[in-house]
Enzyme design. Structure first.
Site, PDB file in Angstrom:
ATOM      1  N   LYS A 186      23.671  22.525  -0.795  1.00 32.29           N
ATOM      2  CA  LYS A 186      24.788  21.674  -1.224  1.00 32.29           C
ATOM      3  C   LYS A 186      25.481  22.229  -2.459  1.00 32.29           C
ATOM      4  CE  LYS A 186      24.179  17.382   1.117  1.00 32.29           C
ATOM      5  NZ  LYS A 186      23.973  15.942   1.090  1.00 32.29           N
ATOM      6  N   LYS A 238      27.843  16.003  10.612  1.00 37.96           N
ATOM      7  CA  LYS A 238      29.203  15.448  10.690  1.00 37.96           C
ATOM      8  C   LYS A 238      30.260  16.440  10.210  1.00 37.96           C
ATOM      9  CE  LYS A 238      28.919  13.577   6.081  1.00 37.96           C
ATOM     10  NZ  LYS A 238      27.649  14.170   5.685  1.00 37.96           N
ATOM     11  N   LYS A 263      22.355  23.153  12.103  1.00 37.35           N
ATOM     12  CA  LYS A 263      21.943  21.825  12.567  1.00 37.35           C
ATOM     13  C   LYS A 263      23.169  20.933  12.800  1.00 37.35           C
ATOM     14  CE  LYS A 263      21.267  19.363   8.272  1.00 37.35           C
ATOM     15  NZ  LYS A 263      20.528  18.498   7.415  1.00 37.35           N
TER      16      LYS A 263
END
Ligand code: TYM
Length: 336
Positions: free
Chosen positions: A118, A203, A200
């Site tokens: 992130k 969204k 993976k």
């Protein structure tokens, strides 16, 4: 003969309402929860405190926090049998997180894969919350003294850190926290994007991501566009290394139908990808149809959902505050 009643083991888990729920969340986590509601005492929450480590649109976050509750219930998490709640309704999460921050090492947090991913993705907002996120997650878990934490594979590292923090705390103050075990499903623990079988499902790649509330047409279209593999063999066979796309579709199909990979290989022998992709799409459509319909019905009854949240917050706070009081006492906070 009289049966001795053993207290039920406890499960706890959560999902961030940072996006709409998708098939990865469902197969990696929610389905595993819903399959076990009668066996365990269950606490499931919406991790809204976690979402603001990345900027959120406030109105959207509010909408998703309610819609996610409707979807949990529609997936089979009956609020009469499970404690369902919103994380920000139980202040003990943030309170325990602060204490645990002081028992977690900088080096440990620096090693977390999710933090590394992130902070690479949101370079202009590497805030302290993003860094200490796993400690809040440890607090979420340890407050409820669960035996198991059912999550997908990507969260295993965080549950392991939670165990380390709990063991460290217990070694100083005695048995305050139960040491929880991650509970990871055999199939479905890591679902990949339909268009990106190397990453993976998430969204952030909506084309390859099937949302629980997607219409049958959208689901059909997404499976039609699913990336299969460019090998010459073109047969349905489980081989994660050489056939990641097909293997991902097989995992989805297997988790939803209960069929083994061998059975699936036999079912599609000689039929090729052209028959397999829509067949997986159809199974997903039929599985999600009642969930979508029930979630849409529940979303119209905001008063009911608010009631569930209210009752959930009361039940969760009762358990969480008990642990928090114990922790405050152990570390030496003066009690009145
Ligand atoms: P989150 O919100 O990213 O994901 C929620 C759950 O869905 C699983 N999952 C997947 N499983 C299989 N394939 C995928 N593509 C996939 N994508 C997501 C995740 O493994 C997870 O189980 N930090 C957590 C939320 C959290 C939490 C907790 C979980 C906060 N506090 C306490 C358990 C206990 C997270 O970001 O998950």
């Amino acid at each position: 003969m009289e049966e001795t009643l053993q207290p039920k083991k406890r499960m706890l888990s959560g999902i961030q309402p940072s996006g709409d729920l998708h098939l990865g969340n469902y197969l990696g986590a929610i389905k595993n929860w819903a399959d076990r509601v009668n066996e365990y005492e269950c606490y499931y929450f919406m991790a809204d405190l976690h979402t603001i480590t990345v900027r959120q649109e406030p109105a959207e976050l509010r909408r998703r926090s309610l819609s996610q509750l409707a979807q949990y219930i529609a997936c089979g998490l009956d609020p009469e049998k499970n404690v369902l709640f919103l994380q920000s309704h139980v202040p003990a999460h943030a309170q325990l997180a602060w204490v645990l921050d002081c028992y977690t090492m900088f080096g440990e947090l620096s090693r977390m894969t999710q933090f590394k991913d992130k902070s690479a993705k949101y370079k202009d907002n590497i805030n302290a919350g993003l860094f200490t996120y796993p400690v809040l997650m440890a607090a979420d878990i340890l407050l409820y003294q669960p035996d198991y934490v059912p999550v997908g594979e990507d969260q295993k590292q965080h549950v392991e850190l939670t165990r380390d923090i709990a063991q460290r705390f217990n070694s100083i103050y005695g048995d305050v926290f139960k040491i929880p075990e991650p509970f990871i499903p055999k199939t479905g623990a890591r679902i990949y994007g339909l268009t990106t079988p190397e990453a993976k499902m998430s969204k952030s790649i909506p084309d390859g991501c099937v949302f629980l509330l997607d219409s049958p047409d959208d689901i059909r279209r997404k499976f039609k566009k699913a990336v299969t593999d460019s090998d010459t063999e073109r047969c349905v066979r489980f081989d994660k290394v050489n056939k990641p796309g097909v293997s991902n579709l097989m995992s989805i199909y297997s988790t939803l139908t209960g069929k083994t990979f061998e059975q699936i290989e036999q079912e599609f022998e000689g039929k090729g990808y052209g028959a397999f992709k829509p067949a997986v799409g159809d199974v997903v459509i039929e599985h999600l149809r009642p969930i979508r319909e029930e979630a849409e019905r529940l979303m119209k009854d905001k008063a009911y959902l608010n009631d569930v949240y209210l009752k959930g917050a009361q039940q969760a706070s009762y358990v969480a505050n008990k642990t928090l009081r114990k922790v405050y006492k152990k570390v030496g906070f003066y009690q009145i």
